[in-house]
Design an enzyme around this catalytic site. Structure first.
Site, PDB file in Angstrom:
ATOM      1  N   THR A 372       0.874  -1.349   0.006  1.00 36.37           N
ATOM      2  CA  THR A 372      -0.124  -0.134   0.173  1.00 36.37           C
ATOM      3  C   THR A 372       0.891   1.255  -0.027  1.00 36.37           C
ATOM      4  O   THR A 372       2.052   1.110   0.185  1.00 36.37           O
ATOM      5  CB  THR A 372      -0.640  -0.225   1.141  1.00 36.37           C
ATOM      6  OG1 THR A 372      -1.694  -1.246   1.266  1.00 36.37           O
ATOM      7  CG2 THR A 372      -1.997   1.079   1.468  1.00 36.37           C
ATOM      8  N   GLU A 411      -7.345  -7.033  -5.005  1.00 35.82           N
ATOM      9  CA  GLU A 411      -8.307  -6.632  -3.551  1.00 35.82           C
ATOM     10  C   GLU A 411      -9.174  -7.734  -3.160  1.00 35.82           C
ATOM     11  O   GLU A 411      -9.660  -7.727  -1.952  1.00 35.82           O
ATOM     12  CB  GLU A 411      -8.607  -5.257  -3.853  1.00 35.82           C
ATOM     13  CG  GLU A 411      -7.970  -4.124  -3.679  1.00 35.82           C
ATOM     14  CD  GLU A 411      -7.087  -3.938  -2.394  1.00 35.82           C
ATOM     15  OE1 GLU A 411      -7.381  -4.937  -1.446  1.00 35.82           O
ATOM     16  OE2 GLU A 411      -5.960  -3.220  -2.259  1.00 35.82           O
ATOM     17  N   SER A 443     -11.007  -3.211   4.890  1.00 34.54           N
ATOM     18  CA  SER A 443      -9.671  -2.698   4.820  1.00 34.54           C
ATOM     19  C   SER A 443      -9.021  -2.287   5.942  1.00 34.54           C
ATOM     20  O   SER A 443      -9.470  -1.947   6.891  1.00 34.54           O
ATOM     21  CB  SER A 443      -9.628  -1.272   3.677  1.00 34.54           C
ATOM     22  OG  SER A 443      -8.269  -0.859   3.718  1.00 34.54           O
TER      23      SER A 443
END
Length: 561
Positions: A372, A411, A443
């Site tokens: 990320t 994802e 998340s």
């Protein structure tokens, strides 16, 4: 027990080698007017240039986000998604959700074989791993609603980098080299990054003409190009030709969404954090509120008692996270109750004294009725924008859309593919995060802004999967309990616990030898690891200057004017 600990340290040294931190060579960058902090220097400088030209924090954030898709392809992206928290003038804090969604053809058993077993790699390394991308819609929505410049102003710098090229840094060379085998499995990716059968050399020029074409389409046509126009056509065709399920209908239906941010107080400061489908704000609030009654400064940072209190708070918070939380458009998550004082008081009573708890024995509370990237910007008016966005794993699922030049995310692995089965980050989640069409996967991304007396005090965030939440908690405690500045708070050694698997992961030199012995004696399993997070932050100083800093663990930068 001691012998068991040292065996894990020995193994960890081989599995997680880390180079010496360069933190001693780093100090915060100071500036009067504006500041940008992020993971890659070229993109950071583009943000500063936007601020110098009169753009605000939202203009600069959009420009940085698009530039990172060019210069930081492992995590900067057009084909992923993320979250923005922001404070603007005297308005209420903002939270924009541009998380990916499950395609319309997705189902709860899409990664299981006929016997109900997980099919290895399907949720991470196939086109079935791809969620409907949200980054382009999110960045352009943020810019359209709050920016002050023209679309060409924020996209031309990224176009120039993609079209004319940029000098490959050593870290980008090393990253591509380390991932060459998996990236080269896709012809569209190999053609761009490994045309000479090896990773681009350090200081060579990397050009990405297909990505430049996509960025020009976004400049000229806006988000419509990505979700309905020629870019959408290339994405849908790539899906059709390679076994994916994202359709034009999926893209046309996608929308980023403004939601109410999580707001809570800690040590007389107000924390602004993301709400669901980010678990970050709620889990961070629980951790900090659980430890708040303890005199952390007197206990001593990274003492055995400090580590025990914070670890047990993390254990309780992650148990709630993994059971209760998911996309609020699909489930009824008891957010207010999870953050209420009486609930947290009762949970705090479950923290054992002077010994380790057990994740197998601890459950979620009882309720009535890893790649990320993060960047942050503060402008001359002290508008602050914090964005964390991602492809999930490094380079996502490793495939670039043919002719469009951008990486696709993986994802879908962030959903709960099967009850009791851990995802790539080891998180074991419940039905609240089960796969459903158009649902947003849970998340851990946690871009945070902290206010003092209603005014900007500091902002911080980091990549790192579930370690994002615990990293943010430790940096906030470092600043608000221990009075550290932004550099010291970020560079201080860190540790992490997420309930399951049930061990404390810690960076080299985080704990003293005596502390290690005490923790082992309390019943903790300990594992040394590589760096935990690569944070970036900006702090408002008492002398009206801004201090910016990017983690000494990485090669990011901060710059201002």
């Amino acid at each position: 027990m001691i012998r068991k600990y040292w065996i894990s340290i020995f193994v960890g040294a081989f599995l997680f080698y880390i180079a010496p931190y360069r933190a001693d060579a780093y100090t915060p960058v100071y500036a009067e007017q504006g500041m940008v902090a992020g993971p890659e220097p070229l993109a950071v400088q583009i943000g500063v240039d936007i601020l110098k030209k009169g753009g605000n924090a939202f203009d600069a954030a959009a420009a940085v986000g698009f530039a990172l898709a060019v210069t930081y392809p492992s995590a900067g992206n057009l084909g992923g998604g993320g979250f923005m928290t922001a404070v603007k003038d005297t308005q209420e804090p903002l939270f924009l959700d541009f998380r990916e969604t499950a395609p319309l053809a997705a189902s709860s058993d899409m990664y299981l074989d006929k016997d109900g077993n997980i099919i290895p790699g399907l949720s991470t390394s196939s086109l079935l791993a791809v969620g409907v991308p949200g980054t382009v819609h999110g960045l352009l929505t943020m810019f359209s609603d709050h920016g002050a410049m023209n679309r060409s102003d924020i996209l031309d710098p990224a176009i120039q980098l993609a079209e004319s090229g940029f000098h490959v840094s050593y870290s980008l060379h090393a990253s591509l080299q380390a991932n060459q085998d998996r990236l080269s499995a896709y012809p569209s990716t190999k053609r761009i990054f490994f045309s000479h059968e090896s990773a681009p050399h350090f200081n060579s020029i990397l050009r990405q003409p297909d990505l430049a074409w996509t960025l020009k389409k976004l400049r000229d046509e806006g988000a419509q190009a990505f979700y309905e126009g020629e870019v959408a056509e290339k994405l849908v065709n790539y899906m059709k030709n390679n076994g994916g399920i994202i359709t034009r209908e999926d893209l046309t239906a996608y929308r980023s969404k403004y939601r109410t941010p999580i707001l809570f107080d800690y040590k007389d400061n107000t924390i602004v954090a993301p709400n669901l489908p980010s678990s970050g704000g709620i889990t961070l609030a629980q951790i900090l509120k659980l430890i708040e009654p303890h005199p952390m400064r007197e206990i001593g940072r990274n003492s055995a008692e400090y580590i025990h209190i914070l670890t047990e708070a993390e254990r309780l918070a992650f148990a709630d996270r993994n059971y209760f939380l998911g996309d609020r458009d699909f489930i009824r998550a008891p957010v207010d109750r999870l953050m209420s004082g009486d609930y947290l008081d009762a949970r705090r009573e479950q923290i054992p004294k002077y010994k380790a708890g057990s994740s197998e024995r601890i459950s979620h509370g009882r309720i009535e009725s890893e790649e990320t990237t993060h960047f942050c910007i503060v402008d001359r008016n002290r508008n602050a924008v914090a964005i964390t966005y991602t492809l999930n794993e490094s380079y996502g699922m490793k495939a670039v859309v043919e002719g469009a030049g951008f990486f696709l995310n993986n994802e879908m692995d962030d959903f709960n593919a099967k009850p009791g089965y851990p995802n790539v980050y080891g998180l074991v989640e419940g039905d609240a995060n089960a796969i459903q069409p158009e649902k947003r996967m849970l998340s851990s991304m946690t871009p945070v802004i902290v206010l003092k007396d209603g005014k900007f005090a500091f902002t911080v965030g980091t990549p790192g999967g579930p370690t994002i939440i615990t990293t943010a908690a430790q940096i906030i405690v470092n600043m608000l309990d221990f009075g550290m500045n932004i550099r010291d708070a970020i560079d201080a050694p860190r540790f992490h616990h997420q309930g399951l698997p049930d061990f404390i992961r810690f960076e080299r030199e985080a704990f003293s030898y005596d502390t290690l012995k005490l923790l082992v004696g309390m019943g903790y399993t300990l594992k040394e690891s590589g760096p935990i997070g690569f944070a970036a932050g900006i702090q408002q100083m008492d002398n009206h200057l801004l201090a910016g800093y990017a983690d000494g663990r990485g090669e990011g930068s901060a710059a201002g004017y």
